[in-house]
Design a protein around this motif. Structure first.
Motif, PDB file in Angstrom:
ATOM      1  N   UNK A   1      15.985   6.232  13.282  1.00  0.00           N
ATOM      2  CA  UNK A   1      15.179   7.355  12.287  1.00  0.00           C
ATOM      3  C   UNK A   1      13.804   7.460  11.184  1.00  0.00           C
ATOM      4  N   UNK A   2      14.836   6.043  10.827  1.00  0.00           N
ATOM      5  CA  UNK A   2      13.480   5.862   9.609  1.00  0.00           C
ATOM      6  C   UNK A   2      14.110   6.011   8.624  1.00  0.00           C
ATOM      7  N   UNK A   3      15.502   6.205   7.652  1.00  0.00           N
ATOM      8  CA  UNK A   3      15.980   6.724   7.106  1.00  0.00           C
ATOM      9  C   UNK A   3      16.490   5.418   6.260  1.00  0.00           C
ATOM     10  N   UNK A   4      15.314   4.405   6.384  1.00  0.00           N
ATOM     11  CA  UNK A   4      16.461   3.713   5.904  1.00  0.00           C
ATOM     12  C   UNK A   4      17.149   2.842   4.303  1.00  0.00           C
ATOM     13  N   UNK A   5      16.925   4.035   3.734  1.00  0.00           N
ATOM     14  CA  UNK A   5      18.240   4.364   2.669  1.00  0.00           C
ATOM     15  C   UNK A   5      19.150   4.712   2.970  1.00  0.00           C
ATOM     16  N   UNK A   6      19.601   5.570   3.441  1.00  0.00           N
ATOM     17  CA  UNK A   6      20.758   5.920   4.397  1.00  0.00           C
ATOM     18  C   UNK A   6      21.367   4.984   4.787  1.00  0.00           C
ATOM     19  N   UNK A   7      20.639   4.454   5.591  1.00  0.00           N
ATOM     20  CA  UNK A   7      21.264   3.138   6.603  1.00  0.00           C
ATOM     21  C   UNK A   7      21.294   2.514   6.092  1.00  0.00           C
ATOM     22  N   UNK A   8      20.708   1.527   4.581  1.00  0.00           N
ATOM     23  CA  UNK A   8      21.598   0.834   3.861  1.00  0.00           C
ATOM     24  C   UNK A   8      22.859   0.906   3.025  1.00  0.00           C
ATOM     25  N   UNK A   9      22.887   2.535   2.340  1.00  0.00           N
ATOM     26  CA  UNK A   9      24.511   3.287   2.042  1.00  0.00           C
ATOM     27  C   UNK A   9      25.256   2.967   3.381  1.00  0.00           C
ATOM     28  N   UNK A  10      25.189   3.407   4.325  1.00  0.00           N
ATOM     29  CA  UNK A  10      25.939   4.097   5.133  1.00  0.00           C
ATOM     30  C   UNK A  10      26.392   2.133   5.425  1.00  0.00           C
ATOM     31  N   UNK A  11      25.571   1.374   5.829  1.00  0.00           N
ATOM     32  CA  UNK A  11      25.803  -0.053   6.224  1.00  0.00           C
ATOM     33  C   UNK A  11      26.706  -0.947   5.146  1.00  0.00           C
ATOM     34  N   UNK A  12      26.335  -0.025   3.656  1.00  0.00           N
ATOM     35  CA  UNK A  12      27.444  -1.067   2.670  1.00  0.00           C
ATOM     36  C   UNK A  12      28.508  -0.046   2.550  1.00  0.00           C
ATOM     37  N   UNK A  13      28.757   0.974   3.168  1.00  0.00           N
ATOM     38  CA  UNK A  13      30.532   2.301   2.785  1.00  0.00           C
ATOM     39  C   UNK A  13      31.041   1.013   3.850  1.00  0.00           C
ATOM     40  N   UNK A  14      30.635   0.641   5.140  1.00  0.00           N
ATOM     41  CA  UNK A  14      30.839   0.409   6.066  1.00  0.00           C
ATOM     42  C   UNK A  14      32.028  -0.938   5.867  1.00  0.00           C
ATOM     43  N   UNK A  15      31.025  -1.602   5.277  1.00  0.00           N
ATOM     44  CA  UNK A  15      31.334  -2.952   4.657  1.00  0.00           C
ATOM     45  C   UNK A  15      32.762  -3.025   3.883  1.00  0.00           C
ATOM     46  N   UNK A  16      32.803  -1.829   3.264  1.00  0.00           N
ATOM     47  CA  UNK A  16      33.005  -1.844   1.205  1.00  0.00           C
ATOM     48  C   UNK A  16      34.733  -1.069   2.318  1.00  0.00           C
TER      49      UNK A  16
END
Length: 338
Positions: A303-318
């Protein structure tokens, strides 16, 4: 579940009004039934889908006589979806009109109006590939223990041209087969339109959970997997998933909280819980939550919402560090069209 305000429509008699017809009692006149039904009943829920449903119906009819009936559940459309579906002129096409029951209830209503031994669910903007249902049936005949037989899918743009590079990369991947419950509860590997389901297994599972607004399909697949084996057919692309501006999953990013109810229901389902001890349920739930977060991260990238994507992938890793290699791979794949 709301069970009123349903009308039956057939090609033979146009629109037939039936007052206060409950889905559980929904029946069809003999004139509306195909004379020699094939083994597959196709269920197509639609709401304001006139732009694509004609092509969807054409792709189903192209499957040939393995399709005994096509039940289109028009769930409160304000456009000409039903008329476009009927315009193909095939007597196997029938319409059930409902009044905004929602997607899982619409699918269940379509099943109650059908009679085939195998069920195939297809969304009204997607396409089933030529010969796909016959190949699924052939595979099912070779594995009578499988209550669900499935293949893969690719993506297309609104105009039907290929979308992304998923098909190229997925040819190196094999999805789970046999007893898939432990794999499936941790990560959904299917989308609607890639599988046929035995009616007897559907009935044993009780259909789709109508209280869920998201991931009701994943919950249903898990319930099937708790009762029956799956069979994956390699190198079979069953369906083309259409990506367009009115597609909910490709126009807005759901928050993780919107899919938590499905996770709660899956892990609290008695049939599933009986197959998994408490320790595995706890471990698998962390894996599930991490997988869902990484999926949402990849959607954010598309969707082009890169900041939200980065936030969510970090949440997944944690949430589950053990899942992080797969999560990062999925996240990176979103950048190259997977």
């Amino acid at each position: 579940m709301r069970q009123t305000g349903i009308r039956a429509v057939s090609k033979q008699d146009g629109v037939q009004n039936v007052d206060s017809l409950s889905p559980s009692k929904l029946k069809w006149d003999s004139a509306s039934q195909p004379s020699a039904p094939g083994p597959v009943s196709v269920i197509v829920p639609v709401r304001n889908g006139e732009a694509f449903i004609g092509a969807t119906i054409d792709s189903i009819l192209a499957q040939g006589d393995v399709v005994g009936e096509i039940v289109v559940v028009d769930d409160g459309s304000t456009d000409d979806s039903a008329a476009v579906a009927l315009a193909a002129g095939d007597p196997r096409i029938r319409i059930v009109r409902t009044t905004g029951l929602g997607l899982p209830a619409a699918r269940n209503c379509g099943v109650r109006a059908s009679s085939g031994a195998w069920l195939y669910f297809l969304d009204a903007d997607d396409l089933v590939q030529p010969g796909a249902l016959a190949r699924l049936l052939e595979a099912a005949e070779s594995a009578p223990q499988a209550g669900l037989v499935y293949g893969d899918y690719d993506r297309i743009h609104a105009d039907g041209t290929p979308f992304g590079r998923r098909k190229f990369f997925m040819r190196f991947r094999r999805k789970p087969t046999g007893d898939v419950l432990e794999s499936l509860v941790r990560k959904n590997c299917m989308v609607v339109g890639t599988q046929i389901v035995s009616r007897s297994v559907y009935d044993a599972c009780g259909g789709f959970e109508e209280s869920l607004k998201n991931l009701e399909d994943w919950h249903f697949w898990c319930r099937v997997a708790a009762r029956s084996e799956f069979l994956f057919v390699p190198d079979l692309y069953v369906m083309s998933y259409r990506v367009h501006h009115t597609s909910m999953m490709h126009t807005r990013l759901l928050p993780f909280e919107a899919i938590e109810p499905a996770i709660e229901i899956v892990y609290g389902d008695p049939a599933i819980a009986r197959r998994l001890d408490a320790d595995r349920r706890a471990r698998y739930r962390r894996s599930t939550e991490a997988a869902m977060m990484s999926y949402l991260a990849s959607v954010a990238i598309r969707l082009g919402t890169y900041r939200e994507g980065l936030r969510m992938i970090l949440r997944s890793i944690r949430r589950d560090p053990a899942h992080s290699p797969r999560a990062v791979a999925q996240f990176a794949g979103a950048f190259v069209g997977l």
